[in-house]
Design an enzyme around this catalytic site. Sequence first.
Site, PDB file in Angstrom:
ATOM      1  CD  GLU A 119      -2.851   0.965   2.187  1.00 56.30           C
ATOM      2  OE1 GLU A 119      -2.421   0.282   3.147  1.00 56.30           O
ATOM      3  OE2 GLU A 119      -3.655   2.099   2.536  1.00 56.30           O
ATOM      4  CG  ASN A 165      -9.258  -1.592   2.054  1.00 58.55           C
ATOM      5  OD1 ASN A 165      -9.474  -3.166   1.933  1.00 58.55           O
ATOM      6  ND2 ASN A 165      -9.261  -0.994   2.643  1.00 58.55           N
ATOM      7  CD  GLU A 166      -9.993  -2.482   6.172  1.00 65.63           C
ATOM      8  OE1 GLU A 166     -10.240  -1.314   7.262  1.00 65.63           O
ATOM      9  OE2 GLU A 166      -9.226  -3.011   7.086  1.00 65.63           O
ATOM     10  CE1 TYR A 174      -3.368  -5.100   9.444  1.00 70.81           C
ATOM     11  CE2 TYR A 174      -5.549  -4.704   9.379  1.00 70.81           C
ATOM     12  CZ  TYR A 174      -3.889  -4.832   8.475  1.00 70.81           C
ATOM     13  OH  TYR A 174      -4.078  -4.533   7.417  1.00 70.81           O
ATOM     14  CD  GLU A 224      -5.516  -4.908   4.202  1.00 74.95           C
ATOM     15  OE1 GLU A 224      -5.897  -3.517   5.815  1.00 74.95           O
ATOM     16  OE2 GLU A 224      -6.818  -4.209   3.936  1.00 74.95           O
ATOM     17  CD  GLN A 274       0.607  -1.668   3.374  1.00 71.17           C
ATOM     18  OE1 GLN A 274       1.401  -1.980   3.163  1.00 71.17           O
ATOM     19  NE2 GLN A 274      -0.936  -1.312   4.446  1.00 71.17           N
TER      20      GLN A 274
HETATM   21  O1  AHR Z   1      -2.956  -2.294   6.296  1.00 69.82           O
HETATM   22  C1  AHR Z   1      -3.076  -0.871   7.368  1.00 69.82           C
HETATM   23  C2  AHR Z   1      -4.766  -0.710   6.631  1.00 69.82           C
HETATM   24  O2  AHR Z   1      -5.305  -1.373   7.635  1.00 69.82           O
HETATM   25  C3  AHR Z   1      -5.214  -0.745   5.560  1.00 69.82           C
HETATM   26  O3  AHR Z   1      -4.672  -0.157   4.582  1.00 69.82           O
HETATM   27  C4  AHR Z   1      -6.760  -1.062   5.573  1.00 69.82           C
HETATM   28  O4  AHR Z   1      -7.203  -1.689   5.076  1.00 69.82           O
HETATM   29  C5  AHR Z   1      -6.768  -1.483   7.007  1.00 69.82           C
HETATM   30  O5  AHR Z   1      -7.417  -0.900   8.201  1.00 69.82           O
END
Ligand code: AHR
Length: 553
Positions: free
Chosen positions: A56, A220-221, A293, A346, A396
Amino acid sequence: MGIERRKFLKGSLLAGAAAMIAPKSVFSQAAESKVEILINEPIGTINPNLYGHFVEHLGGVVYDGIWVGEKSKIPNYKGIRKALVDNLKKLKPGVIRYPGGCFADQYDWRDGVGPREKRPTRVNFWADTNYKAPENYKQLKDGPQKYESNHFGTDEFLSFCKMVGAPAYLAANLRSRDVRVFQEWLEYCNAPAGLTTWSQERQKNGYKDPHNVSFWGIGNESWGCGGDFLPEEYATEFRKFTAWMPTYGVKLNLIGAGPNGGDLGWTRRFFQKLTEKGPGQLNKLYGWALHYYSGSTGKQNAREYTLDEWYDLIARSDRMENLINEHWQVMGEFDRERKIKLVVDEWGAWHWQDADMPAGYLYAYAGTLRDALISGLNLDTFQRHADKVVMANPAQLINTIHSLFHAYEDKFLLTPNYHIFEMYMPHSGATAVRTEFISPRVTFTRLDSARKEVPANFWGLNGSASINGKTVTLTAVNPDAKNARETEINLNGAKIVLANARVLSSTDIKARNSFENPNALVPRNENVSVGTGGKLVYKFAPASVTRLTLTIA
Ligand code: AHR
């Protein structure tokens, strides 16, 4: 459940109960843990895209992690950091996702093609973020991390993919650009040479042959930075974006912007609304993207944590298993034929950036052994669900969050995550087989939502196995920072003729690589002796990720 497995489980449970009450002297005669690899119970082929990546325009990922520029003194291939290309190539990477992330819904791909000196500068999505941004980030007035130069765009990214031999996965902007812009991007990437105006443009830019991109993310999201949509609204947008698309003979694999962690309502309400138009809508989707995450607690520092925080983060990362099962179940309420798979595009552990990295390098840290165990347990989880998950991309690739590489100017290192990806390579393309682990649980203390200390525990050994011809690969994580796990390994009666191990471990739970000492934490190979009759007892080191390569008769 097969007869063999039932027998094993019964035996293991009895052995487990005996172990709990047995005096130490008796206990040491038999292995305390057991792994049964059910080589005759295939789960599915492990999709090489479970070893995918994510790039990204965020912090130091693109500038200067990947793109150093053609005139840089840092060795490069056409502007792309040579050390990154050379090392990533060795991993035979799966699909690489680009350009975001949240950045994708702010991006106009047309800004990033053509002569570099003519490309416009735009404000980056991350310019004003406060999320885990250091104090001095707010003071930054300029720089490519805040103001996007567009020097790295579609052609540079797709060249990078070619250099490392990875398929590309592009995420379309659904929030701030319309369907036409998306379709023109498709045209630029995939239309045969000379056929259309955008393919002529591509040719003018030095790329005669089409890039043939098949993976496309529709936003995305979309529940957050990608539009703050309700699931019903996103379903409507999704239908509109995908109602017609030019294929140029390329099979398009479309990926929907799925849930944030455990938000089952997002999944259910999306599919409900999508299929109001009829079940045929399901045929449009290749994958449903899940993001999860595990954010660190305490100081939220990648390098500083207590033993309890070590266990806590690993245990919270393990939530992935339930997330896969739960969303899969909801998807099955609509997709009875199970055509749509999960794409975990992700994942990773998210800390604050290292204080010695420049302010603009948001969330840049080199990671530690703790992150490596988290990589191992996630990859194992995806493989245990090889029938459901077809793609996974840690967030990432370089210089942000759960990265495999860490770079600053001419300094470069492989993080512990890289070594786990290298160790797990033999799984890619092999057949995942059902594997049962029986082991004492680890216990620790965690803070509950009221910040009160409460006792907690989770598994003491877990992993996955795959088979490829006569080779069985077993990977396992031992999170116990103090105790090795002596483990009896059975292969459904198959005889092991040869075994060896590759281990990433340290007596220091904060072990890591740094620019000064880039090889402080690297895997080691071990010879393993097989017992009479092809039996194997192996001791998994404390705080370790291990790969056992077993050749069977
Ligand atoms: O990976 C960082 C961010 O985390 C991404 O841009 C987003 O999709 C997520 O919230």
